[in-house]
Motif scaffolding. Structure first.
Motif, PDB file in Angstrom:
ATOM      1  N   THR A  53       0.845  -1.203   0.000  1.00 37.97           N
ATOM      2  CA  THR A  53       0.000   0.000   0.000  1.00 37.97           C
ATOM      3  C   THR A  53       0.875   1.246   0.000  1.00 37.97           C
ATOM      4  O   THR A  53       0.637   2.192  -0.762  1.00 37.97           O
ATOM      5  CB  THR A  53      -0.928   0.004   1.225  1.00 37.97           C
ATOM      6  N   PHE A  54       1.902   1.247   0.840  1.00 37.24           N
ATOM      7  CA  PHE A  54       2.816   2.389   0.887  1.00 37.24           C
ATOM      8  C   PHE A  54       3.478   2.606  -0.475  1.00 37.24           C
ATOM      9  O   PHE A  54       3.568   3.732  -0.966  1.00 37.24           O
ATOM     10  CB  PHE A  54       3.873   2.168   1.968  1.00 37.24           C
ATOM     11  N   MET A  55       3.932   1.517  -1.091  1.00 40.44           N
ATOM     12  CA  MET A  55       4.559   1.604  -2.414  1.00 40.44           C
ATOM     13  C   MET A  55       3.595   2.193  -3.434  1.00 40.44           C
ATOM     14  O   MET A  55       3.972   3.050  -4.247  1.00 40.44           O
ATOM     15  CB  MET A  55       5.011   0.220  -2.851  1.00 40.44           C
ATOM     16  N   HIS A  56       2.347   1.767  -3.399  1.00 39.91           N
ATOM     17  CA  HIS A  56       1.361   2.273  -4.357  1.00 39.91           C
ATOM     18  C   HIS A  56       1.080   3.762  -4.147  1.00 39.91           C
ATOM     19  O   HIS A  56       0.837   4.495  -5.112  1.00 39.91           O
ATOM     20  CB  HIS A  56       0.067   1.476  -4.243  1.00 39.91           C
ATOM     21  N   LEU A  57       1.125   4.221  -2.899  1.00 36.98           N
ATOM     22  CA  LEU A  57       0.881   5.640  -2.632  1.00 36.98           C
ATOM     23  C   LEU A  57       2.042   6.512  -3.101  1.00 36.98           C
ATOM     24  O   LEU A  57       1.835   7.511  -3.790  1.00 36.98           O
ATOM     25  CB  LEU A  57       0.618   5.868  -1.143  1.00 36.98           C
ATOM     26  N   GLY A  59       4.187   5.737  -5.243  1.00 40.19           N
ATOM     27  CA  GLY A  59       4.306   5.576  -6.688  1.00 40.19           C
ATOM     28  C   GLY A  59       3.168   6.219  -7.457  1.00 40.19           C
ATOM     29  O   GLY A  59       3.101   6.098  -8.679  1.00 40.19           O
ATOM     30  N   LEU A  60       2.276   6.898  -6.719  1.00 44.94           N
ATOM     31  CA  LEU A  60       1.159   7.642  -7.320  1.00 44.94           C
ATOM     32  C   LEU A  60       0.190   6.731  -8.073  1.00 44.94           C
ATOM     33  O   LEU A  60      -0.458   7.165  -9.027  1.00 44.94           O
ATOM     34  CB  LEU A  60       1.682   8.750  -8.249  1.00 44.94           C
ATOM     35  N   LEU A  61       0.084   5.478  -7.635  1.00 53.76           N
ATOM     36  CA  LEU A  61      -0.901   4.569  -8.210  1.00 53.76           C
ATOM     37  C   LEU A  61      -2.228   4.679  -7.470  1.00 53.76           C
ATOM     38  O   LEU A  61      -3.272   4.312  -7.997  1.00 53.76           O
ATOM     39  CB  LEU A  61      -0.394   3.124  -8.152  1.00 53.76           C
ATOM     40  N   GLN A  62      -2.167   5.157  -6.225  1.00 54.93           N
ATOM     41  CA  GLN A  62      -3.352   5.415  -5.417  1.00 54.93           C
ATOM     42  C   GLN A  62      -3.150   6.731  -4.680  1.00 54.93           C
ATOM     43  O   GLN A  62      -2.020   7.210  -4.542  1.00 54.93           O
ATOM     44  CB  GLN A  62      -3.584   4.302  -4.394  1.00 54.93           C
ATOM     45  N   ALA A  63      -4.254   7.294  -4.181  1.00 60.45           N
ATOM     46  CA  ALA A  63      -4.188   8.515  -3.383  1.00 60.45           C
ATOM     47  C   ALA A  63      -4.348   8.163  -1.905  1.00 60.45           C
ATOM     48  O   ALA A  63      -5.118   7.260  -1.561  1.00 60.45           O
ATOM     49  CB  ALA A  63      -5.276   9.488  -3.809  1.00 60.45           C
ATOM     50  N   HIS A  91       9.293  10.263 -14.005  1.00 65.15           N
ATOM     51  CA  HIS A  91      10.164  10.253 -12.823  1.00 65.15           C
ATOM     52  C   HIS A  91      10.262   8.930 -12.082  1.00 65.15           C
ATOM     53  O   HIS A  91      11.147   8.766 -11.243  1.00 65.15           O
ATOM     54  CB  HIS A  91       9.701  11.332 -11.829  1.00 65.15           C
ATOM     55  N   ILE A  92       9.337   7.980 -12.348  1.00 65.53           N
ATOM     56  CA  ILE A  92       9.294   6.753 -11.557  1.00 65.53           C
ATOM     57  C   ILE A  92       9.311   5.537 -12.479  1.00 65.53           C
ATOM     58  O   ILE A  92       8.561   5.477 -13.451  1.00 65.53           O
ATOM     59  CB  ILE A  92       8.029   6.710 -10.675  1.00 65.53           C
ATOM     60  N   GLY A  93      10.166   4.575 -12.161  1.00 67.44           N
ATOM     61  CA  GLY A  93      10.180   3.307 -12.873  1.00 67.44           C
ATOM     62  C   GLY A  93       9.683   2.210 -11.951  1.00 67.44           C
ATOM     63  O   GLY A  93      10.097   2.141 -10.790  1.00 67.44           O
ATOM     64  N   PHE A  94       8.778   1.371 -12.436  1.00 67.60           N
ATOM     65  CA  PHE A  94       8.188   0.306 -11.617  1.00 67.60           C
ATOM     66  C   PHE A  94       8.700  -1.065 -12.054  1.00 67.60           C
ATOM     67  O   PHE A  94       8.798  -1.345 -13.252  1.00 67.60           O
ATOM     68  CB  PHE A  94       6.665   0.310 -11.754  1.00 67.60           C
TER      69      PHE A  94
END
Length: 226
Positions: A53-57, A59-63, A91-94
């Motif tokens: 969840t932290f990673m998704h936040l 990483g701007l995948l969730q708010a 700016h971000i690579g996943f």
């Protein structure tokens, strides 16, 4: 001593999921976090601790439900969510556990697609994709589709895809989760080599051997950093 550049900062980050009318789950309970440029941090913890969840936040995948996030000094919780896809692309690579490659595209086309999303010309995306895949030992597999590649080869394609836009940050969510121990070590060694060249990396993992290869280990439990 020169002041370190902070590329990700989270302040009192909270995330609540609504599962029903009166049923809520607090996935994050006020997380403070900083990731410095050129760092390599492993985020560890039991299942359900809030790592992904932290990673998704960040990483701007969730708010988030509450709290603030800064990426490269910009407060993302103040800007329009419509700007997130472009910001992520630039700016971000996943890198994900399940590789997330498009099965109908070749290795080269999968890597090129990420560059095209960020505004690269077809020619530049092709040249960068070929250069990265060759660097990762896949020069003879560029025109193969994912189901024609081993798990380790697919993850190398995924890392090449994450790098094509020279992102400030690589976020890797359980990148070795579907790999055997030997291939896992090869993938993490690849990330370590990238980090030694200045790439900033945040990796989520449940694998203690993988975590030990990072520069720092941060532990999460019950939605908090402990």
């Amino acid at each position: 001593m020169a002041k370190k550049e902070i590329v990700i900062k989270a302040k009192d980050l909270q995330k609540t999921y609504r599962l029903g009318r009166r049923n809520y789950v607090n996935a994050l309970n006020g997380v403070d976090f900083e990731l410095e440029k050129s760092d390599f941090v492993a985020l560890v913890g039991p299942s359900g601790s809030g790592k992904s969840t932290f990673m998704h936040l960040v990483g701007l995948l969730q708010a988030p439900s509450a709290g603030k996030i800064w990426i490269k000094g910009e407060e993302m919780t103040k800007v329009s969510k419509r700007s997130y896809p472009r910001f992520r692309a630039e700016h971000i690579g996943f890198v994900f556990q399940g590789f997330n490659l498009i099965p109908t595209l070749t290795a080269k086309e999968n890597v090129m697609l990420s560059g095209r999303y960020a505004g690269m010309s077809h020619r530049l995306a092709r040249d960068h994709a070929e250069e990265l895949l060759a660097k990762f030992g896949l020069q003879d597999r560029m025109n193969h589709k994912p189901d024609e590649l081993s798990g380790g080869q697919q993850q190398r394609v995924a890392i090449a895809r994450a790098l094509i836009n020279s992102p400030a940050i690589i976020l890797a969510d359980e990148p070795t989760g579907e790999l055997d121990s030997k291939t896992s070590r090869e993938v993490v060694e690849m990330l370590k080599e990238l980090n030694s060249s200045g790439q900033t990396i945040l990796i989520v993992t449940h694998n203690t051997e993988v975590a030990k290869m990072a520069k720092k280990i941060v532990e999460m439990k019950d939605g908090r950093i402990v």
